[in-house]
Design a protein around this motif. Structure first.
Motif, PDB file in Angstrom:
ATOM      1  N   HIS A 147     -37.421 -14.978  99.614  1.00  0.00           N
ATOM      2  CA  HIS A 147     -36.670 -14.598  98.425  1.00  0.00           C
ATOM      3  C   HIS A 147     -36.976 -13.166  97.975  1.00  0.00           C
ATOM      4  O   HIS A 147     -36.067 -12.426  97.590  1.00  0.00           O
ATOM      5  N   PHE A 148     -38.257 -12.787  97.996  1.00  0.00           N
ATOM      6  CA  PHE A 148     -38.592 -11.453  97.503  1.00  0.00           C
ATOM      7  C   PHE A 148     -37.999 -10.377  98.400  1.00  0.00           C
ATOM      8  O   PHE A 148     -37.551  -9.330  97.911  1.00  0.00           O
ATOM      9  N   VAL A 251     -40.136 -16.635  92.097  1.00  0.00           N
ATOM     10  CA  VAL A 251     -40.115 -15.291  92.684  1.00  0.00           C
ATOM     11  C   VAL A 251     -38.915 -14.503  92.196  1.00  0.00           C
ATOM     12  O   VAL A 251     -39.031 -13.333  91.807  1.00  0.00           O
ATOM     13  N   ARG A 263     -41.635 -17.090  85.519  1.00  0.00           N
ATOM     14  CA  ARG A 263     -42.624 -16.102  85.084  1.00  0.00           C
ATOM     15  C   ARG A 263     -43.639 -16.730  84.131  1.00  0.00           C
ATOM     16  O   ARG A 263     -44.830 -16.395  84.163  1.00  0.00           O
TER      17      ARG A 263
END
Length: 310
Positions: A147-148, A251, A263
């Motif tokens: 994903h990142f 992420v 987060r």
């Protein structure tokens, strides 16, 4: 839908939530450090020994572990999630603000994944072996894309390079496009492979041969017959896919600055904020159970054999 099905689902939901709560309780206590210190702000707070002892008594940390566990489960059973140690407010109020963001991202990602998967399945099954090979390569690549990395590539391409979309969430519909695509693409890769294989198997069955003999068009055969059979394994995977989307949101929310539970979860784990970690884990598990039940209902609607089997 039968009473037996409802009771089974409700019982399964209770067991899942109990298991998640138990795992969180154990995991938080396995993290090195003093929970009382964490409540007071960590070792950097320079809290006095008296303050630490007061917190131990106030939060029941001086009791035997089995007693703490029983009190913990009792509070959860009555809907008391407690207050966040980190944010100094009730966990319920935090979840009310942040949970809708994560659920919106996950639901929109699942819908986008299905759209992409259906397009890929149609193209790969109707355009010959070359299209099938190309589609298979794209699907495998998509399914393993982190994903990142994918989010960063999309930002560079569509935000920095072309300037079509914002790089981070700005509260508009356009700000949701890149995060939704980021979480949807890996899931779409898995779904497309599953649906395509199911369609290929269905095309060789007697009902498909009979439909072609009646003069059914390629699109008609796909839309009215083989897609229904090919989609069943994908529907069964949707609950897993939703869980993957929620975990991927941790992420993606960081990459695109979305104010969701992802987060908050990272911060809560770092600070050993047990009430917040527990609340996030439980609502995530509950959402998974609801989606699993919804997927089961959709399967029953698509395949009448499942309705008669229970």
């Amino acid at each position: 839908m039968t009473l037996r099905w409802l009771v089974r689902r409700a019982g399964g939901a209770v067991l899942v939530l109990w298991a998640v709560a138990t795992i969180v309780f154990i995991a938080i206590r396995l993290i090195p450090g003093d929970p009382a210190q964490a409540i007071l702000g960590g070792p950097g707070s320079q809290a006095s020994a008296a303050a630490v002892e007061h917190v131990r008594v106030e939060y029941g940390l001086n009791r035997p572990l089995i007693v703490q566990y029983a009190v913990f489960l009792g509070r959860l059973a009555t809907g008391q999630l407690g207050d966040s140690y980190t944010f100094h407010t009730s966990v319920a109020s935090l979840l009310a603000v942040e949970l809708p963001v994560t659920l919106t991202l996950a639901v929109a990602g699942l819908a986008a994944a299905w759209v992409l998967a259906l397009i890929a399945a149609w193209w790969s099954t109707q355009r010959g072996r070359v299209a099938r090979a190309i589609s298979g390569g794209i699907e495998i690549t998509a399914s393993v894309a982190p994903h990142f990395w994918l989010g960063s590539v999309l930002i560079v391409l569509f935000a920095t390079g072309l300037g079509w979309l914002p790089a981070v969430s700005d509260g508009t519909a356009a700000g949701w496009v890149l995060p939704v695509i980021t979480v949807a693409v890996p899931v779409a890769g898995y779904l497309a492979q599953t649906i395509r294989d199911g369609i290929i198997d269905a095309e060789s069955t007697a009902f498909a041969v009979a439909a072609r003999a009646r003069g059914e068009s390629r699109f008609g055969l796909f839309a009215r017959h083989t897609l229904r059979h090919g989609a069943l394994p994908g529907i069964a995977l949707s609950a897993w896919a939703f869980g993957s989307l929620v975990s991927g949101a941790v992420v993606v929310e960081a990459v695109f600055a979305l104010p969701g539970i992802g987060r908050a979860l990272v911060t809560a784990v770092e600070q050993r904020d047990m009430p917040l970690v527990t609340g996030i884990a439980l609502v995530s598990a509950l959402a998974y159970v609801v989606v699993l039940a919804a997927a089961d209902l959709v399967e029953r609607a698509v395949d009448p054999r499942l309705r008669s089997a229970t």
